[in-house]
Motif scaffolding. Structure first.
Motif, PDB file in Angstrom:
ATOM      1  N   LYS A  33     -31.329 -36.246 -16.897  1.00  0.00           N
ATOM      2  CA  LYS A  33     -32.732 -35.934 -16.654  1.00  0.00           C
ATOM      3  C   LYS A  33     -33.005 -34.484 -17.035  1.00  0.00           C
ATOM      4  N   ARG A  35     -36.265 -31.651 -16.966  1.00  0.00           N
ATOM      5  CA  ARG A  35     -37.620 -31.361 -16.540  1.00  0.00           C
ATOM      6  C   ARG A  35     -38.041 -30.003 -17.083  1.00  0.00           C
ATOM      7  N   LEU A  58     -34.155 -40.123 -25.267  1.00  0.00           N
ATOM      8  CA  LEU A  58     -34.348 -41.118 -24.219  1.00  0.00           C
ATOM      9  C   LEU A  58     -33.759 -42.458 -24.652  1.00  0.00           C
ATOM     10  N   ASP A  63     -32.074 -40.283 -19.633  1.00  0.00           N
ATOM     11  CA  ASP A  63     -32.825 -41.325 -18.930  1.00  0.00           C
ATOM     12  C   ASP A  63     -34.276 -40.933 -18.668  1.00  0.00           C
ATOM     13  N   GLU A  64     -34.535 -39.641 -18.518  1.00  0.00           N
ATOM     14  CA  GLU A  64     -35.883 -39.242 -18.119  1.00  0.00           C
ATOM     15  C   GLU A  64     -36.208 -37.837 -18.602  1.00  0.00           C
ATOM     16  N   THR A  66     -39.371 -35.135 -17.772  1.00  0.00           N
ATOM     17  CA  THR A  66     -40.534 -34.899 -16.930  1.00  0.00           C
ATOM     18  C   THR A  66     -40.991 -33.454 -17.080  1.00  0.00           C
ATOM     19  N   ARG A  87     -42.949 -40.165 -18.799  1.00  0.00           N
ATOM     20  CA  ARG A  87     -43.582 -41.226 -18.029  1.00  0.00           C
ATOM     21  C   ARG A  87     -44.051 -40.771 -16.651  1.00  0.00           C
ATOM     22  N   ARG A  88     -43.659 -39.611 -16.210  1.00  0.00           N
ATOM     23  CA  ARG A  88     -44.187 -39.084 -14.959  1.00  0.00           C
ATOM     24  C   ARG A  88     -44.287 -37.573 -15.049  1.00  0.00           C
ATOM     25  N   THR A 198     -35.359 -39.337  -6.893  1.00  0.00           N
ATOM     26  CA  THR A 198     -35.706 -38.979  -8.269  1.00  0.00           C
ATOM     27  C   THR A 198     -34.657 -38.075  -8.899  1.00  0.00           C
TER      28      THR A 198
END
Length: 298
Positions: A33, A35, A58, A63-64, A66, A87-88, A198
């Motif tokens: 992840k 961010r 991704l 995986d993510e 943000t 996605r968020r 999360t």
């Protein structure tokens, strides 16, 4: 090894290529992840290009992706962020009261923030509001914020103020324990403990008759270090292994040195990640670190 990494796109001290190369090394080591935070990430001119590059990983190690933003420029970028694979998104918002918002932010226009939030929702981004609980300033805004989030399909995370940078009398007086906040909210809402995670330090509750989750980040009343898997890379290329420590590793210098220097520096940094922070908020306590949150992000 840390599995969650925070980048801070604020200026061009680290080039896009350097961020990409460093991110790739972390993804190879198991980071899942990323961010983007700040400061404010959306002031960086090439932030969308950066998001597209990171988003290309991704499903292939990552995986993510943000972002945490103040949402002032979010309306202009929401669709591009979604197209890049995000996605968020997290939005920092400490009150719904326009005058109080201007006081807290010193210059902010809550209408711009609201436009950004709803543009993000319309673009398909899940929205989580991050609200710092401040005694004597926004304590009575917390319950209305939770109701507003439930009405609009947003999650809410409450955060205790952290002793980063200079701590004055006002900062100490503003500390509001989230244990106290939760007691007050449970007298007004039906909240049940949720297993949702999360990858961050928040512990979550589910709000009855809604899809809204309430998260609590309590560095002082409920130390979160046992579950911390984050490291933070600044725009200067400094890797901080903990919010509550000054220890850092210069990845920009290592990258520019070439050879295996970057890999060696990352490996050394992971071995130096401390077991816990040193935060205390008392009138006679020095701050755990001299830098402010904007240097290393949340």
């Amino acid at each position: 090894m840390a599995e969650h990494m925070t980048f801070l796109p604020r200026d061009r001290l680290l080039t896009l290529e350097e961020i990409a190369a460093i991110a790739e090394r972390f993804i190879e080591r198991g980071v899942r992840k990323i961010r983007l935070t700040g400061g404010e990430p959306l002031v960086r001119r090439d932030v969308v290009e950066l998001c597209r590059w990171l988003g290309s990983h991704l499903g292939n190690g990552l995986d993510e992706l943000t972002m945490t933003t103040n949402a002032n420029r979010l309306a202009d970028h929401a669709h591009s962020l979604f197209d890049a694979g995000m996605r968020r998104i997290n939005v920092s918002l400490d009150t719904l009261n326009p005058e109080r918002f201007r006081f807290i932010t010193r210059h902010g226009d809550i209408n711009r923030v609201m436009s950004g939030i709803f543009a993000a929702r319309d673009a398909g981004l899940a929205v989580k509001i991050n609200m710092v609980a401040l005694k004597g300033l926004n304590a009575d805004d917390i319950a209305p914020m939770l109701r507003w989030c439930a009405d609009n399909g947003f999650d809410l995370t409450l955060i205790e103020t952290m002793p980063l940078g200079a701590i004055d009398e006002d900062r100490v007086d503003r500390f509001l324990p989230l244990t106290q906040v939760l007691d007050g909210l449970q007298s007004q809402f039906t909240l049940t403990r949720a297993d949702h995670r999360t990858g961050g330090p928040a512990r979550y509750w589910k709000l009855a008759d809604s899809d809204t989750r309430l998260g609590l980040i309590s560095p002082l009343t409920a130390n979160f270090c046992d579950g911390c898997n984050r490291v933070r890379l600044t725009t200067e290329g400094k890797l901080f292994m903990c919010l509550g420590h000054e220890d850092q590793v210069d990845l920009k210098a290592a990258y520019r040195a070439g050879g295996e220097a970057l890999d060696d520096a990352i490996d050394m940094a992971m071995l130096r990640k401390p077991a816990r922070h040193d935060f205390r908020i008392e009138r006679d306590a020095a701050p755990a670190v001299s830098r402010h949150m904007s240097v290393t992000g949340g």
